[in-house]
Structures are given as structure tokens and as C-alpha cells.
Design a protein around this motif. Structure first.
Motif, mmCIF file in Angstrom:
data_model
loop_
_atom_site.group_PDB
_atom_site.id
_atom_site.type_symbol
_atom_site.label_atom_id
_atom_site.label_comp_id
_atom_site.label_asym_id
_atom_site.label_seq_id
_atom_site.Cartn_x
_atom_site.Cartn_y
_atom_site.Cartn_z
ATOM 1 N N PHE A 1 0.880 -1.108 -0.096
ATOM 2 C CA PHE A 1 -0.094 0.057 -0.048
ATOM 3 C C PHE A 1 0.987 1.323 0.067
ATOM 4 O O PHE A 1 0.582 2.148 -0.743
ATOM 5 N N LEU A 2 1.801 1.245 0.713
ATOM 6 C CA LEU A 2 2.703 2.390 1.188
ATOM 7 C C LEU A 2 3.548 2.643 -0.218
ATOM 8 O O LEU A 2 4.126 3.633 -0.760
ATOM 9 N N VAL B 1 1.356 9.479 0.967
ATOM 10 C CA VAL B 1 0.487 8.879 2.018
ATOM 11 C C VAL B 1 0.515 9.804 3.311
ATOM 12 O O VAL B 1 1.356 10.202 3.775
ATOM 13 N N LEU B 2 -0.799 10.290 3.579
ATOM 14 C CA LEU B 2 -0.988 10.979 4.855
ATOM 15 C C LEU B 2 -1.304 10.185 5.890
ATOM 16 O O LEU B 2 -1.951 9.180 5.610
ATOM 17 N N ASP C 1 -2.458 11.266 -1.741
ATOM 18 C CA ASP C 1 -3.047 10.395 -2.722
ATOM 19 C C ASP C 1 -3.649 9.002 -1.947
ATOM 20 O O ASP C 1 -4.317 8.197 -2.657
ATOM 21 N N ALA C 2 -3.420 8.957 -0.718
ATOM 22 C CA ALA C 2 -3.888 8.001 0.129
ATOM 23 C C ALA C 2 -3.708 8.349 1.826
ATOM 24 O O ALA C 2 -3.057 9.296 2.025
ATOM 25 N N LEU C 3 -4.447 7.495 2.285
ATOM 26 C CA LEU C 3 -4.567 7.755 3.828
ATOM 27 C C LEU C 3 -4.324 6.380 4.611
ATOM 28 O O LEU C 3 -4.762 5.514 4.240
ATOM 29 N N ALA D 1 -13.256 11.568 -2.385
ATOM 30 C CA ALA D 1 -12.316 11.875 -3.493
ATOM 31 C C ALA D 1 -11.573 10.640 -4.133
ATOM 32 O O ALA D 1 -10.719 10.443 -5.003
ATOM 33 N N GLY D 2 -12.114 9.435 -3.530
ATOM 34 C CA GLY D 2 -11.688 7.976 -4.146
ATOM 35 C C GLY D 2 -10.140 7.544 -3.833
ATOM 36 O O GLY D 2 -9.633 7.022 -4.553
ATOM 37 N N LYS D 3 -9.764 8.086 -2.592
ATOM 38 C CA LYS D 3 -8.372 7.996 -2.319
ATOM 39 C C LYS D 3 -8.548 6.731 -1.223
ATOM 40 O O LYS D 3 -9.344 6.602 -0.332
#
Length: 276
Positions: free
Chosen positions: A11-12, A18-19, A212-214, A236-238
């Protein structure tokens, strides 16, 4: 567990920025009690409300007395392996920024650089009248000097430096005031019932917009100030990943969830990404 570690590392690895959003569950391995059980239900009594703290002498006496007894738990807490792993991931460019709901200051001590403390930092105390600030550790010395009888009291530690102190111990308690102007002192945190400062909120929302991801770590997301980031990411589809031992308010929005201790998962992920 190894398969889940691989999934989170992937994922990372897939996402450029990545926030990370962290909560109390990250700091429990540092000896700081958490607010909620694995079902997300709050333990103990309701927290201090900001408006009541500022308007009630009795509530301020209760707060500072309990804080005086509970402070050593926070003062002696050290960053755990989860904090340190996040700092390494940031340094390696594997995560972008960290937003924390915690007020314990452990992210800074672990080395995280791009950080927003959403709810403030309990290691600083400010005067509500003149805005003078001082270290909480300095104030502790005044509290001990003015209230020596309470200095030897043993009590159950509670979240964020609170402690279970009985009402009879509060009757003679001397509440600290600002040494410069005599004003009311408050820890530099956002109490329940108060708003996060507008500029801090704007900055945090900008980071969410740019990510772009959380990745959520150690938060049940029951408080809206944290949950809102999952709502924004999903809208936002993230994609959202989470490392949390129990239930979260955003379980239906989360793409990948590891119900495992952060202090075990994050170092393993950091090690795997370093190797690749």
C-alpha cells in the motif's frame, strides 16, 4: 500477520504521498492510557469541556489537581517502536506527513518532521489573558510546591495526564495562575467543546487534499475531527488503510485494515520497505 505486513508495505509502496493520521492507540505502548475500548466505547467519565473549564473555578481546581498527580505518566513517556517507525518511513519518503490527534508530543521526540498536532500539545501551558506560554514541566514544580500533600498521592493514571483523584483531596488545592498577569492557565490543547484553530484546520485539510492515500494508525475515529479525513479521502476516491486493534467509525470506508498493534506492524513494514 506476515501477509498483512506485505499488504501494508505494498500500500505504501504504491502511493506517492500517503498522509498518516494517528490517535491514542499509537501511544498506549508508551504507557499512556487510551480513551476507548476495542469497540470504540469511551472508558470512564466524560472529558473536560472547554467552556466549563474556563467558566468554573471548581472545574479548574479538579483539572489541575488531577493533572498534577497524573502528569508524571506523560512526563516519563518515551516514543515507542511505532512512533520511531513512522519517523523512519517519513525520512525515507514512504509517507508524506503526519497529523496526530494526540497531545503527548511523542511524534516530535521520535523525529517526525512534517507534523500537525491537531489537538495541540499538553507540554505547553498558556495564559488565557496575556497569552504567555510556559513549559508544563515548570508548572509542575509550582503545583508540587503549593500542594505538597497531594504530591505523594498515588492514583490510577488516565488519558492525557489525568488521574483518578477523589473529591476530598481537592478541597485545599491551590490552583495555579499566570505569574505575569494573574490570568487563568490552560494547557495548550483543544478541549472537547472547543474548535481546532482555523489555520491549523486549513493546513491539515490542505495536506489531505494533496495526499493520494490515507493511513490511520491507532484511532477509533469516533471523534469527528479525525473521522472527517476518512470521509474526505473516500469522497475523493483515495484508498484508506488502517492499523487499529479495534473497531473504527470508518470501517466501511477502509480498504485495508490490520487489527494488530502498531508498535509491531510499523517497524516490520519499515524494515520490509527498506529491504526493497
Amino acid at each position: 500477520m506476515n501477509e498483512q505486513i506485505d499488504q501494508l508495505a505494498g500500500f505504501l509502496d504504491r502511493h506517492r504521498n500517503v498522509l498518516v493520521l494517528t490517535g491514542a492507540g499509537l501511544s498506549t505502548a508508551s504507557g499512556i492510557p487510551g480513551y476507548r475500548d476495542e469497540e470504540g466505547v469511551r472508558r470512564g467519565k466524560a472529558p473536560v469541556q472547554g467552556p466549563e473549564f474556563r467558566s468554573s473555578d471548581a472545574l479548574r481546581r479538579r483539572y489541575w489537581a488531577r493533572s498534577m498527580v497524573g502528569w508524571p505518566t506523560l512526563a516519563h513517556a518515551e516514543p515507542n517502536a511505532g512512533h520511531r517507525a513512522l519517523a523512519r518511513l517519513e525520512s525515507a519518503g514512504r509517507v508524506g506527513q503526519v497529523i496526530t490527534q494526540n497531545v503527548d508530543g511523542l511524534h516530535q521526540r521520535a523525529g517526525t518532521a512534517r507534523l500537525i498536532e491537531l489537538h495541540g500539545n499538553i507540554h505547553t501551558v498558556r495564559c488565557l489573558a496575556c497569552e504567555r506560554r510556559q513549559h508544563r514541566a515548570e508548572l509542575q514544580q509550582r503545583l508540587l510546591r503549593d500542594n505538597p500533600a497531594l504530591g505523594s498521592v498515588l492514583a490510577q493514571p488516565l488519558p492525557d495526564g489525568d488521574a483518578q483523584v477523589e473529591p476530598e483531596a481537592l478541597e485545599e488545592f491551590i490552583v495555579p495562575h499566570c505569574e505575569a498577569c494573574g490570568g487563568v492557565l490552560q494547557p495548550d490543547v483543544v478541549f472537547f467543546g472547543d474548535n481546532i484553530p482555523a489555520e491549523r484546520t486549513r493546513h491539515a485539510l490542505q495536506w489531505m487534499d494533496e495526499a493520494d492515500a490515507l493511513l490511520v494508525v491507532g484511532s477509533s475515529l469516533m471523534v469527528f475531527s479525525g473521522f472527517r479525513f476518512c470521509k474526505l479521502a473516500a469522497a475523493a476516491g483515495k484508498p484508506i488503510a488502517a492499523v487499529n486493534a479495534g473497531k473504527t467509525r470508518a470501517d466501511e470506508l477502509i480498504t485495508l485494515k490490520l487489527a494488530l498493534p502498531a508498535q509491531e506492524v510499523l517497524p516490520a513494514v519499515a524494515g520490509l520497505l527498506a529491504a526493497t
